[in-house]
Design an enzyme around this catalytic site. Structure first.
Site, PDB file in Angstrom:
ATOM      1  CB  SER A 120      -3.347  45.930  23.915  1.00 54.21           C
ATOM      2  OG  SER A 120      -2.912  45.054  24.938  1.00 54.21           O
ATOM      3  CD  GLU A 161       2.924  47.532  18.412  1.00 52.01           C
ATOM      4  OE1 GLU A 161       3.137  47.915  19.569  1.00 52.01           O
ATOM      5  OE2 GLU A 161       1.782  47.339  17.949  1.00 52.01           O
TER       6      GLU A 161
HETATM    7  O1  KIV Z   1      -0.391  47.253  25.000  1.00 52.30           O
HETATM    8  C1  KIV Z   1       0.173  46.170  24.761  1.00 52.30           C
HETATM    9  O2  KIV Z   1      -0.374  45.085  24.950  1.00 52.30           O
HETATM   10  C2  KIV Z   1       1.537  46.226  24.252  1.00 52.30           C
HETATM   11  C3  KIV Z   1       2.122  44.984  23.655  1.00 52.30           C
HETATM   12  C4  KIV Z   1       1.337  44.473  22.543  1.00 52.30           C
HETATM   13  C5  KIV Z   1       3.539  45.143  23.347  1.00 52.30           C
HETATM   14  O3  KIV Z   1       2.152  47.249  24.306  1.00 52.30           O
END
Ligand code: KIV
Length: 258
Positions: free
Chosen positions: A43, A177
């Site tokens: 992310s 998710e």
């Molecule tokens: O990429 C990320 O931060 C994640 C989480 C939100 C689970 O996969």
């Protein structure tokens, strides 16, 4: 088995597991005080680099951020996302996971998917690399508008099968998710390993959020994100005070000078 993973597994049906993202040392130090799992999530692509999807995140991005996070993590399980395109085959998955582990000294890696990537999961686990699963909304391969999963009977069955398959092959936990409440509950009850929810209701064994989101650093409009504090306000205040003191020559004073 890694003692931190053992501790996490023991929490199932006893106490909630906390997982939070960190992309750098200073955040990691604070996250580590509360989290069971510190996640260097891909992310970071959207949060730090404004990428529209996580597809552009590279292995180098992940390793660089994870090396910084490693400095701040003392007690939680440090898990690093394997970015898009780095686990297309068993050999690529193994080579890249080994590189992540060697260069960041993390404890585990996270991969998105179920049946489709089960061979890669088996390969990593056979090579003693702890793996965290991720089902439901899969940002690395999601097309179009993000929507919740597990609403139809077909989707629900597939998610449960994928979760059971991941468990059978040795993943220590699964991120769920954006999965419909009743489906997330059913998956959680069907598994011996913990589920960590994000937008998947309180019926999971733990919760994960992007730390920047809960601190109000991102202008996220996603339904499951709750802003627990408006950190931007404090950052602005600090910078404003600095600016005013510099302009009025109150800073640096004698005590801040040599
Ligand atoms: O990429 C990320 O931060 C994640 C989480 C939100 C689970 O996969």
């Amino acid at each position: 088995m890694n003692s931190k993973i053992k501790r996490i597994l023991k929490k199932k049906n006893k106490s909630q597991i906390l997982c939070l993202t960190a992309y750098s040392k200073n955040f990691a130090e604070e996250v580590d005080k509360y989290a069971d799992i510190t996640l260097v999530g891909d992310s970071l692509g959207s949060v730090l680099y404004n990428y529209e999807t996580t597809k552009k995140v590279t292995l180098t991005n992940m390793i660089d951020h994870a090396r910084s996070v490693r400095i701040g993590v003392k007690k939680s399980l440090l898990t690093v996302d394997m970015p898009y395109n780095t686990y297309r085959s068993n050999s690529a998955a193994l080579k890249n996971a080994k590189k992540i582990l060697k260069e960041t000294k993390c404890d585990a890696v996270k991969l998105e998917g179920g049946k489709k990537i089960i061979s890669q999961v088996q390969c990593l686990i056979k090579n003693k690399i702890p793996v965290m699963g991720h089902l439901g909304l899969l940002p690395q391969t999601a097309k179009g508008k993000f929507r919740s999963k597990g609403k139809t009977e077909k989707e629900k069955k597939k998610l449960i099968n994928d979760a059971l398959m991941l468990q059978k092959n040795g993943v220590f936990a699964i991120v769920l998710e954006c999965i419909k409440t009743s489906t997330a509950k059913q998956i959680t009850n069907a598994l011996k390993i913990p589920t960590i929810g994000i937008g998947s209701s309180k019926f999971c064994d733990g919760q994960v959020l992007v730390t920047d989101d809960l601190l109000g650093l991102n202008n996220t409009k996603i339904r499951f994100v709750k802003k627990f504090v408006d950190l931007k306000k404090f950052i602005r205040l600090g910078i404003k005070k600095f600016s005013l003191e510099v302009k009025s020559k109150r800073y640096p004073s004698k005590i801040h000078s040599y």
